[in-house]
Design a protein around this motif. Structure first.
Motif, PDB file in Angstrom:
ATOM      1  N   LEU A  85       0.861  -1.180   0.000  1.00  0.00           N
ATOM      2  CA  LEU A  85       0.000   0.000   0.000  1.00  0.00           C
ATOM      3  C   LEU A  85       0.894   1.226   0.000  1.00  0.00           C
ATOM      4  CD1 LEU A  85      -2.841   1.405   0.411  1.00  0.00           C
ATOM      5  CD2 LEU A  85      -2.375   1.268   2.868  1.00  0.00           C
ATOM      6  N   ALA A  86       0.667   2.111  -0.950  1.00  0.00           N
ATOM      7  CA  ALA A  86       1.379   3.389  -0.971  1.00  0.00           C
ATOM      8  C   ALA A  86       0.460   4.456  -0.395  1.00  0.00           C
ATOM      9  CB  ALA A  86       1.789   3.761  -2.395  1.00  0.00           C
ATOM     10  N   ASN A  87       0.964   5.190   0.554  1.00  0.00           N
ATOM     11  CA  ASN A  87       0.196   6.283   1.150  1.00  0.00           C
ATOM     12  C   ASN A  87       1.118   7.452   1.470  1.00  0.00           C
ATOM     13  OD1 ASN A  87      -2.259   7.403   2.226  1.00  0.00           O
ATOM     14  ND2 ASN A  87      -1.328   7.202   4.238  1.00  0.00           N
ATOM     15  N   PRO A  88       0.932   8.586   0.793  1.00  0.00           N
ATOM     16  CA  PRO A  88       0.009   8.846  -0.310  1.00  0.00           C
ATOM     17  C   PRO A  88       0.273   7.921  -1.496  1.00  0.00           C
ATOM     18  CG  PRO A  88       0.899  10.905   0.545  1.00  0.00           C
ATOM     19  CD  PRO A  88       1.678   9.792   1.171  1.00  0.00           C
ATOM     20  N   ASP A  89      -0.741   7.855  -2.338  1.00  0.00           N
ATOM     21  CA  ASP A  89      -0.709   6.922  -3.455  1.00  0.00           C
ATOM     22  C   ASP A  89      -0.031   7.527  -4.684  1.00  0.00           C
ATOM     23  OD1 ASP A  89      -1.693   4.679  -5.170  1.00  0.00           O
ATOM     24  OD2 ASP A  89      -2.791   6.329  -6.108  1.00  0.00           O
ATOM     25  N   ASN A  90       0.659   6.672  -5.403  1.00  0.00           N
ATOM     26  CA  ASN A  90       1.142   6.943  -6.747  1.00  0.00           C
ATOM     27  C   ASN A  90       0.489   5.892  -7.641  1.00  0.00           C
ATOM     28  OD1 ASN A  90       2.678   7.570  -9.000  1.00  0.00           O
ATOM     29  ND2 ASN A  90       4.484   6.483  -8.282  1.00  0.00           N
ATOM     30  N   PRO A  91      -0.170   6.214  -8.724  1.00  0.00           N
ATOM     31  CA  PRO A  91      -0.084   7.447  -9.515  1.00  0.00           C
ATOM     32  C   PRO A  91      -1.205   8.459  -9.285  1.00  0.00           C
ATOM     33  CG  PRO A  91      -1.145   5.749 -10.809  1.00  0.00           C
ATOM     34  CD  PRO A  91      -0.844   5.139  -9.472  1.00  0.00           C
ATOM     35  N   MET A  92      -2.127   8.256  -8.342  1.00  0.00           N
ATOM     36  CA  MET A  92      -3.299   9.133  -8.299  1.00  0.00           C
ATOM     37  C   MET A  92      -3.110  10.328  -7.372  1.00  0.00           C
ATOM     38  SD  MET A  92      -4.885   7.659 -10.612  1.00  0.00           S
ATOM     39  CE  MET A  92      -6.559   8.289 -10.725  1.00  0.00           C
ATOM     40  N   GLY A  93      -2.192  10.218  -6.404  1.00  0.00           N
ATOM     41  CA  GLY A  93      -1.966  11.324  -5.486  1.00  0.00           C
ATOM     42  C   GLY A  93      -2.899  11.322  -4.286  1.00  0.00           C
ATOM     43  N   SER A  94      -3.823  10.365  -4.242  1.00  0.00           N
ATOM     44  CA  SER A  94      -4.787  10.291  -3.144  1.00  0.00           C
ATOM     45  C   SER A  94      -4.102   9.780  -1.876  1.00  0.00           C
ATOM     46  CB  SER A  94      -5.941   9.360  -3.547  1.00  0.00           C
ATOM     47  OG  SER A  94      -5.429   8.131  -4.033  1.00  0.00           O
ATOM     48  N   TRP A  95      -4.780   9.927  -0.749  1.00  0.00           N
ATOM     49  CA  TRP A  95      -4.190   9.464   0.502  1.00  0.00           C
ATOM     50  C   TRP A  95      -5.266   8.937   1.437  1.00  0.00           C
ATOM     51  CZ3 TRP A  95      -5.339  14.385  -0.680  1.00  0.00           C
ATOM     52  CH2 TRP A  95      -6.016  15.158   0.265  1.00  0.00           C
ATOM     53  N   GLN A  96      -4.796   8.105   2.358  1.00  0.00           N
ATOM     54  CA  GLN A  96      -5.647   7.527   3.386  1.00  0.00           C
ATOM     55  C   GLN A  96      -5.434   8.278   4.694  1.00  0.00           C
ATOM     56  OE1 GLN A  96      -7.623   4.997   2.551  1.00  0.00           O
ATOM     57  NE2 GLN A  96      -6.715   4.827   0.498  1.00  0.00           N
TER      58      GLN A  96
ATOM     59  N   SER B 215       1.257 -12.108   7.938  1.00  0.00           N
ATOM     60  CA  SER B 215       1.424 -11.289   6.746  1.00  0.00           C
ATOM     61  C   SER B 215       2.110  -9.982   7.119  1.00  0.00           C
ATOM     62  CB  SER B 215       0.078 -11.016   6.082  1.00  0.00           C
ATOM     63  OG  SER B 215      -0.705 -10.172   6.912  1.00  0.00           O
ATOM     64  N   LEU B 216       2.615  -9.311   6.102  1.00  0.00           N
ATOM     65  CA  LEU B 216       3.392  -8.098   6.330  1.00  0.00           C
ATOM     66  C   LEU B 216       2.903  -7.019   5.376  1.00  0.00           C
ATOM     67  CD1 LEU B 216       6.004  -6.815   7.675  1.00  0.00           C
ATOM     68  CD2 LEU B 216       7.239  -7.630   5.652  1.00  0.00           C
ATOM     69  N   LEU B 217       2.601  -5.853   5.924  1.00  0.00           N
ATOM     70  CA  LEU B 217       2.240  -4.708   5.089  1.00  0.00           C
ATOM     71  C   LEU B 217       3.500  -3.918   4.771  1.00  0.00           C
ATOM     72  CD1 LEU B 217       0.220  -2.670   3.806  1.00  0.00           C
ATOM     73  CD2 LEU B 217       0.156  -1.533   6.041  1.00  0.00           C
ATOM     74  N   VAL B 218       3.755  -3.742   3.470  1.00  0.00           N
ATOM     75  CA  VAL B 218       4.801  -2.785   3.083  1.00  0.00           C
ATOM     76  C   VAL B 218       4.094  -1.486   2.745  1.00  0.00           C
ATOM     77  CG1 VAL B 218       4.910  -3.869   0.793  1.00  0.00           C
ATOM     78  CG2 VAL B 218       6.652  -2.225   1.475  1.00  0.00           C
ATOM     79  N   LEU B 219       4.336  -0.517   3.611  1.00  0.00           N
ATOM     80  CA  LEU B 219       3.674   0.782   3.518  1.00  0.00           C
ATOM     81  C   LEU B 219       4.660   1.748   2.870  1.00  0.00           C
ATOM     82  CD1 LEU B 219       1.253   2.586   4.241  1.00  0.00           C
ATOM     83  CD2 LEU B 219       2.270   2.887   6.516  1.00  0.00           C
ATOM     84  N   ASP B 220       4.413   2.014   1.598  1.00  0.00           N
ATOM     85  CA  ASP B 220       5.326   2.858   0.821  1.00  0.00           C
ATOM     86  C   ASP B 220       4.964   4.317   1.079  1.00  0.00           C
ATOM     87  OD1 ASP B 220       6.716   4.281  -1.098  1.00  0.00           O
ATOM     88  OD2 ASP B 220       6.428   2.792  -2.676  1.00  0.00           O
ATOM     89  N   GLU B 221       5.802   4.986   1.826  1.00  0.00           N
ATOM     90  CA  GLU B 221       5.551   6.385   2.187  1.00  0.00           C
ATOM     91  C   GLU B 221       6.522   7.320   1.459  1.00  0.00           C
ATOM     92  OE1 GLU B 221       3.463   6.002   6.551  1.00  0.00           O
ATOM     93  OE2 GLU B 221       5.647   6.283   6.538  1.00  0.00           O
ATOM     94  N   ALA B 222       6.769   7.020   0.198  1.00  0.00           N
ATOM     95  CA  ALA B 222       7.709   7.839  -0.573  1.00  0.00           C
ATOM     96  C   ALA B 222       7.319   9.316  -0.574  1.00  0.00           C
ATOM     97  CB  ALA B 222       7.793   7.314  -2.007  1.00  0.00           C
ATOM     98  N   TYR B 223       6.011   9.570  -0.510  1.00  0.00           N
ATOM     99  CA  TYR B 223       5.515  10.948  -0.627  1.00  0.00           C
ATOM    100  C   TYR B 223       5.042  11.504   0.718  1.00  0.00           C
ATOM    101  CZ  TYR B 223       5.756   9.714  -5.545  1.00  0.00           C
ATOM    102  OH  TYR B 223       6.202   9.301  -6.775  1.00  0.00           O
ATOM    103  N   ALA B 224       5.400  10.845   1.800  1.00  0.00           N
ATOM    104  CA  ALA B 224       4.838  11.186   3.116  1.00  0.00           C
ATOM    105  C   ALA B 224       5.080  12.633   3.507  1.00  0.00           C
ATOM    106  CB  ALA B 224       5.419  10.258   4.181  1.00  0.00           C
TER     107      ALA B 224
END
Lengths: 364, 364
Positions: free
Chosen positions: B159-170, B186-195
């Motif tokens: 899960l990317a948050n904020p999201d790429n490619p839409m720019g939306s966020w949770q 299970s393991l969540l990889v939380l991609d926060e590249a744009y945090a």
């Protein structure tokens, strides 16, 4: 609580090399001479330095994922086609990708006992099974490697020429003969990290299109850019293209990529640096001789000094040199580990070595 | 003639992204505005630039393989321990290592259909099986991801948050609830590249010691250093330590490593850059509105502009913009691909976009 996949779950937590910075933090003081990692203190071409400093301003851009300009220049330099070249994040990174591409879990990989540990790290990391051949007279043994490959059906065979950690080298014709003696379907990874320091006859005349061999080169050693992380593979176009299936396409540092191109274009600096390294080798040999340590012949930017004792003694000497502010390393496996390995560097660092070595020996 | 191991032999030869340099070579002219790769043209802190220029002179040294100083500074910055931090060659490199560590061939990995292609590239590259959940209202859907993970026994969830490619966020609370809904092991990889661009409430309050989550951060986006290739993971110490089993220990570029530390220490510059990006988002939205394209809300350094048409139209618009000298990209999957994605940049580049967009639309 943390669940790993089976192969990584079975891997040791150890690392191939401890960096000098870690040793400095442990001892509480910096090294006065950094001569342990086969770095090249003579440094990169001033043209590469200028190119990298200019590139800093544009570091907001990703590097070209194809390394197009550098690849084209390397192809021209080696007289091959761009399709024969894959640029990557140093030889270490390329070795990992190569093992991943060619070695399935359980496949046999042949190397020499005491050769480059990082290659072994990658083989184990992908579930390959290492089979090791001893050194012969402080050199890797191409025919024994080929024979073991035939016995085991090895998928991959590793040979460094010139060799690390001993500095010895093979005649190119011996390597070409070894390639002819490999079993069908096997691949020789010929690590030529130190090739620029070696005599011309050490470089085998193997076609870049030969599917039995992939060669590894680097900007870390003769070009003096270890921290830039730029290496490249030369090989058959099908194998080179296969790297695109698994590599980190946007993994290259843009500054390093641009610096490597400028460094390649300054072959005069390279030649001058190789001459400086040769002089430093001679000086290290002389320093050793005055302390009853015998330099082995070297075609690299380091010298293995034979202590004429055992690995325990050499380990104590390495530690004693660290205590005197000099970072060096040593081979990891008997009988190679009777030696210590000293990287070439500028005179200021060798001055420190010259003073430190008798003091270190006196403490033993 | 070239024999690959079974998993790479089955992989496609395609690459996740084509770089702008390749497009420039194809068209024969350079882009006037580089707004396609979510790079940050506002650039890094002048302190980082100075540190990198100084580091060039010592590029003959390998980087510290432990990234000790940077790791310590990141731990202090995030209020965690150094054991919670793993520095690596950008998020892309860390994602590859994470998949390798956690996904065995045949393991299911859940992501969103249209989310980050490079993650999918790594999953396929290690033999994982991707299971995709659709976006909901142009955003990733945490509860649907968790539900699919429970249904499939997924090993890893992206899960990317904020999201790429839409720019939306949770909202961070929604992500924390998702973590509680994941199946055991299970393991969540939380991609926060744009945090750093996101509102504070988008960042979930998840302990760095929580073994169910690993977060990814980068110096490529808000810090403006994409070409330096420095990212880091934040997670449970056992998982962080596991990276040492497989990573390329000497893989970090020394200049980038030193630059990242200096960039981290200039949070004023970061805040100023985030404000510049916010202003650029507004300007891109206004440019879009004047051309009947509607900006989706964005918590990143890019804006998805809704064309109110389909993917074929958006593709033609992306190509037409390229013809006008403007590099942008677009989402790869319907219905997201009705949008084009424009990265924020300085006014000089947005001036070019402003002129190019109506011209490009007029050609369609």
């Amino acid at each position: 609580m943390v669940r790993l996949a089976p192969i990584p779950a079975g891997l040791p937590a150890t690392v191939p090399f401890v960096g000098p910075e870690t040793l400095e933090r442990q001892s509480g003081r910096p090294f006065a001479a950094r001569l342990g990692a086969n770095e090249n203190g003579f440094g990169p071409s001033p043209r590469a330095v200028s190119a990298m400093q200019a590139a800093v301003a544009e570091v907001w851009k990703y590097a070209d994922p194809t390394s197009f300009d550098l690849t084209a220049a390397l192809a021209a330099h080696h007289g091959v086609r761009p399709e024969n070249i894959m640029v990557g994040e140093g030889i270490d990174g390329l070795l990992g990708l190569l093992v991943r591409l060619t070695v399935a879990p359980g496949d046999v990989v042949v190397t020499s006992d005491g050769a480059y540990p990082t290659f072994n790290f990658h083989v184990a990391g992908f579930g390959g099974v290492l089979d090791k051949v001893p050194y012969r007279d402080d050199a890797e043994d191409p025919q024994a490697l080929a024979e073991r490959a035939r016995q085991t059906g090895a998928r991959l065979i590793y040979l460094a020429n010139p060799d690390n950690p001993m500095g010895s080298w093979q005649d190119g014709a011996a390597i070409a003969a070894m390639v002819d003696a490999l079993p069908p379907g096997s691949l020789l990874v010929l690590d030529e990290a130190y090739a620029e320091f070696a005599p011309a006859e050490a470089i085998p005349a193997i076609s870049a299109d030969d599917p039995r061999v992939i060669r590894m080169r680097t900007f870390s050693k003769a070009y003096g850019m270890a921290g830039a992380r730029v290496g490249y593979a030369i090989g058959h176009p099908d194998l080179i293209a296969a790297f695109d299936r698994v590599r980190n396409h946007f993994g290259m540092n843009r500054i390093g990529q641009i610096g490597a191109l400028a460094a390649l274009q300054d072959q005069d600096w390279l030649a001058q640096g190789v001459a400086q390294v040769a002089a430093a080798r001679d000086r290290i040999a002389a320093i050793g001789a005055r302390n009853q340590l015998t330099a082995l012949p070297s075609a690299t930017n380091f010298v293995a000094l034979d202590t004429h004792r055992d690995g325990a003694f050499a380990r104590r000497l390495v530690d004693a040199l660290a205590g005197q502010g000099v970072f060096v390393r040593m081979p990891g496996v008997a009988p190679l580990n009777r030696c210590i390995r000293i990287s070439c560097g500028p005179d200021a660092e060798l001055d420190i070595l010259e003073q430190a070595l008798p003091r270190a020996l006196a403490t033993l």
